[in-house]
Motif scaffolding. Sequence first.
Motif, PDB file in Angstrom:
ATOM      1  N   ALA A  15     -70.058-119.975  80.233  1.00 57.86           N
ATOM      2  CA  ALA A  15     -71.313-119.517  80.822  1.00 57.86           C
ATOM      3  C   ALA A  15     -71.179-118.102  81.375  1.00 57.86           C
ATOM      4  O   ALA A  15     -72.065-117.266  81.189  1.00 57.86           O
ATOM      5  CB  ALA A  15     -71.764-120.481  81.914  1.00 57.86           C
ATOM      6  N   VAL A  16     -70.062-117.833  82.037  1.00 57.63           N
ATOM      7  CA  VAL A  16     -69.828-116.476  82.557  1.00 57.63           C
ATOM      8  C   VAL A  16     -69.723-115.492  81.394  1.00 57.63           C
ATOM      9  O   VAL A  16     -70.309-114.400  81.443  1.00 57.63           O
ATOM     10  CB  VAL A  16     -68.553-116.435  83.435  1.00 57.63           C
TER      11      VAL A  16
ATOM     12  N   SER B  82     -76.625-119.573  78.099  1.00 61.46           N
ATOM     13  CA  SER B  82     -76.405-118.648  79.220  1.00 61.46           C
ATOM     14  C   SER B  82     -76.822-117.239  78.825  1.00 61.46           C
ATOM     15  O   SER B  82     -77.350-116.485  79.638  1.00 61.46           O
ATOM     16  CB  SER B  82     -74.955-118.680  79.687  1.00 61.46           C
TER      17      SER B  82
ATOM     18  N   VAL C  66     -72.392-125.328  84.949  1.00 66.64           N
ATOM     19  CA  VAL C  66     -71.318-126.120  85.560  1.00 66.64           C
ATOM     20  C   VAL C  66     -71.847-127.487  85.990  1.00 66.64           C
ATOM     21  O   VAL C  66     -71.182-128.507  85.792  1.00 66.64           O
ATOM     22  CB  VAL C  66     -70.683-125.359  86.748  1.00 66.64           C
TER      23      VAL C  66
ATOM     24  N   LEU D 296     -67.690-123.334  82.780  1.00 68.37           N
ATOM     25  CA  LEU D 296     -67.756-122.160  83.656  1.00 68.37           C
ATOM     26  C   LEU D 296     -67.420-120.867  82.911  1.00 68.37           C
ATOM     27  O   LEU D 296     -68.196-119.905  82.936  1.00 68.37           O
ATOM     28  CB  LEU D 296     -66.827-122.334  84.858  1.00 68.37           C
ATOM     29  N   GLY D 297     -66.278-120.854  82.249  1.00 66.04           N
ATOM     30  CA  GLY D 297     -65.858-119.637  81.545  1.00 66.04           C
ATOM     31  C   GLY D 297     -66.823-119.238  80.445  1.00 66.04           C
ATOM     32  O   GLY D 297     -67.150-118.055  80.284  1.00 66.04           O
TER      33      GLY D 297
ATOM     34  N   VAL E  51     -67.039-128.293  84.835  1.00 67.02           N
ATOM     35  CA  VAL E  51     -66.297-127.077  85.181  1.00 67.02           C
ATOM     36  C   VAL E  51     -65.769-126.368  83.931  1.00 67.02           C
ATOM     37  O   VAL E  51     -65.618-125.148  83.917  1.00 67.02           O
ATOM     38  CB  VAL E  51     -65.138-127.413  86.153  1.00 67.02           C
TER      39      VAL E  51
ATOM     40  N   VAL F  71     -74.956-119.830  85.380  1.00 67.70           N
ATOM     41  CA  VAL F  71     -73.570-120.298  85.509  1.00 67.70           C
ATOM     42  C   VAL F  71     -73.521-121.568  86.358  1.00 67.70           C
ATOM     43  O   VAL F  71     -72.850-122.538  85.998  1.00 67.70           O
ATOM     44  CB  VAL F  71     -72.669-119.185  86.093  1.00 67.70           C
ATOM     45  N   VAL F  72     -74.249-121.587  87.448  1.00 67.53           N
ATOM     46  CA  VAL F  72     -74.277-122.776  88.315  1.00 67.53           C
ATOM     47  C   VAL F  72     -74.855-123.966  87.553  1.00 67.53           C
ATOM     48  O   VAL F  72     -74.294-125.070  87.588  1.00 67.53           O
ATOM     49  CB  VAL F  72     -75.089-122.496  89.611  1.00 67.53           C
TER      50      VAL F  72
END
Length: 144
Positions: free
Chosen positions: A53-54, A118, A42, A50-51, A47, A38-39
């Motif tokens: 990757a999560v 991811s 991003v 982010l969603g 940014v 996730v890091v």
Amino acid sequence: MTSQSPAADPVGDQVRQVGSTMLRGGLVPAAVVAVLVVVVAVLLAGVGALGTAVFGAVVALAVCVLGPLVMRWTASAEPMVVMGIAMISLVTKLAVLAVLLIVLDRLEVVDTRVFALSLGPVALAFVIGETVAFARAKIPTIAL
């Protein structure tokens, strides 16, 4: 002839123990890799990634956790039944992931590259972790 209580299931207990060991062994490295993925997503994609990757990491964790859970749930069944259910579980997980990736790509809701990048490392970390945990457990897997 010895009488054994119906509740005593030494083979099932061993399988459940192996399943729990594999579950813990896979979750720890996969969770660490999920955070790192996730890091990195991003940092590389912004940014907005982010969603996605999560979501990819959570899907990977959910799918990978099913293997050891199915193993635990079927622990008391006959070995051939357990193997059959494990194979059905594997094929089902792969099919669900393929359909999910195709649907997400066609809907253009998420960046499927970020999703796949991811999902992959998290799943790989889980598989490696559960394999190492199984090898280190030294739990007999065949009762003689």
